[in-house]
Design a protein around this motif. Structure first.
Motif, short mmCIF file in Angstrom:
data_model
loop_
_atom_site.label_atom_id
_atom_site.label_comp_id
_atom_site.label_asym_id
_atom_site.label_seq_id
_atom_site.Cartn_x
_atom_site.Cartn_y
_atom_site.Cartn_z
N ALA A 31 11.48 -6.10 -47.71
CA ALA A 31 10.80 -6.24 -46.41
C ALA A 31 9.37 -5.73 -46.50
N MET A 32 9.15 -4.66 -47.27
CA MET A 32 7.80 -4.12 -47.42
C MET A 32 6.92 -5.09 -48.20
N GLN A 33 7.49 -5.76 -49.20
CA GLN A 33 6.71 -6.73 -49.97
C GLN A 33 6.27 -7.89 -49.07
N ALA A 34 7.14 -8.31 -48.14
CA ALA A 34 6.78 -9.37 -47.21
C ALA A 34 5.63 -8.93 -46.31
N LEU A 35 5.67 -7.68 -45.85
CA LEU A 35 4.60 -7.16 -45.00
C LEU A 35 3.30 -7.03 -45.79
N LYS A 61 2.14 -8.79 -48.11
CA LYS A 61 1.48 -10.08 -48.30
C LYS A 61 0.50 -10.34 -47.16
N TYR A 62 0.90 -10.02 -45.94
CA TYR A 62 0.03 -10.25 -44.79
C TYR A 62 -1.02 -9.15 -44.64
N LEU A 63 -0.69 -7.94 -45.10
CA LEU A 63 -1.69 -6.87 -45.09
C LEU A 63 -2.83 -7.21 -46.06
N LYS A 64 -2.49 -7.83 -47.18
CA LYS A 64 -3.52 -8.25 -48.13
C LYS A 64 -4.42 -9.32 -47.50
N LEU A 65 -3.82 -10.27 -46.77
CA LEU A 65 -4.62 -11.28 -46.08
C LEU A 65 -5.56 -10.63 -45.07
N LEU A 66 -5.07 -9.58 -44.42
CA LEU A 66 -5.90 -8.86 -43.46
C LEU A 66 -7.09 -8.22 -44.16
N GLU A 103 6.65 -6.60 -39.74
CA GLU A 103 6.85 -5.18 -39.42
C GLU A 103 8.19 -4.97 -38.73
N ASN A 104 8.58 -5.89 -37.86
CA ASN A 104 9.88 -5.78 -37.20
C ASN A 104 11.02 -5.82 -38.21
N GLY A 105 10.89 -6.71 -39.20
CA GLY A 105 11.90 -6.80 -40.25
C GLY A 105 11.97 -5.53 -41.08
N LEU A 106 10.80 -4.97 -41.42
CA LEU A 106 10.74 -3.75 -42.20
C LEU A 106 11.31 -2.57 -41.41
#
Length: 266
Positions: free
Chosen positions: A211-215, A217-222, A242-245
């Motif tokens: 779940a953290m790896q999924a988050l 990915k989007y933090l890197k885009l940010l 974040e909800n999933g994590l």
């Protein structure tokens, strides 16, 4: 506050001191902003409740806003901490753009106060010989709190509030999360945390890692985007991830609370 709604400590000891704020009680100020703050923290102790500006009787009717959060011991709610913002902290024109940096400053003060109370409790418990929660439980709860910190910093970066500073803070919070995760799974000799061997807890932590790896990915885009270029879709993906994590972390925390994650035969 204690869990019955009694205001057991106050810095200024105004008329509200030593009165009751439970919504089902008979306290004079239970329906005030401070009463709302108390009930909000009681219902959601792991977040910061913000009560908007309104006249507050015990402060001579002056406008006041309140921030509140729960205080926990061994994962169990034991009280509520509130802080009152003075009238000088309120924008003169309520239609003006919200100063998020000031809100962040107040939140930082509140969290620091809560941390100080927790540290004092731990020191007192050690002195009195009171049993404290296992290190694994404390680490897992800290990891869960770091998720909230990560999202707060991401939000301020998205809103272009001290973007560079918050992106740096975000990177540090991600590292803290990873360090805690590594210690919970592989152990940490310095803190006396053993390597995790219970299968169910290991599987739960594996889900947390995914779940953290999924988050991330989007933090890197940010981080790679300009503030003005952050899309609504990216924001929605961040919140969804974040909800999933958070859900995965809450499951893991529950595992660590029910046992210390160590195989009894080990």
């Amino acid at each position: 506050f204690d869990l019955e709604g009694n205001l057991i400590y106050s810095v200024y000891k105004e008329l509200d001191y030593a009165t009751n704020f439970a919504s089902n009680g008979t306290g004079e100020w239970k329906d005030s902003g401070l009463g709302e703050a108390y009930e909000g923290a009681l219902a959601n102790p792991d977040v910061i409740t913000v009560v908007d500006w309104k006249p507050y009787g015990p402060s001579s009717g002056a406008l006041a806003s309140f921030l509140s959060t729960g205080i926990k011991q061994n994962g169990k709610l034991v009280g509520v901490f509130c802080t009152q913002l003075p009238p000088s902290a309120r924008p003169e024109d309520v239609s003006q753009v919200l100063d998020l940096s000031n809100i962040e400053k107040e939140n930082t003060v509140l969290l620091a106060s809560v941390q100080m109370l927790r540290e004092r409790y731990v020191a007192h418990a050690i002195f009195e010989g009171i049993a404290l929660a296992p290190v694994s439980e404390t680490y897992s709860e800290s990891q869960l709190l770091s998720v909230q910190q990560i999202m707060k910093e991401a939000l301020f970066a998205i809103l272009d509030v001290k973007r560079t500073d918050y992106l740096e803070a975000l990177q540090a919070s991600e590292k803290k999360f990873d360090d805690l995760h590594r210690a919970l799974v592989w152990g940490d000799m310095m803190s006396g945390l053993p390597e995790l061997t219970k299968i169910c807890t290991l599987q739960s932590m594996l889900k947390v890692g995914h779940a953290m790896q999924a988050l991330k990915k989007y933090l890197k885009l940010l981080r790679d985007s300009e503030a003005i270029a952050v899309s609504q879709e990216l924001l929605e993906k961040l919140v969804e991830s974040e909800n999933g994590l958070r859900a995965a972390m809450e499951d893991a925390v529950n595992f660590f609370r029910t046992d210390d994650g160590v195989d009894p035969a080990a």
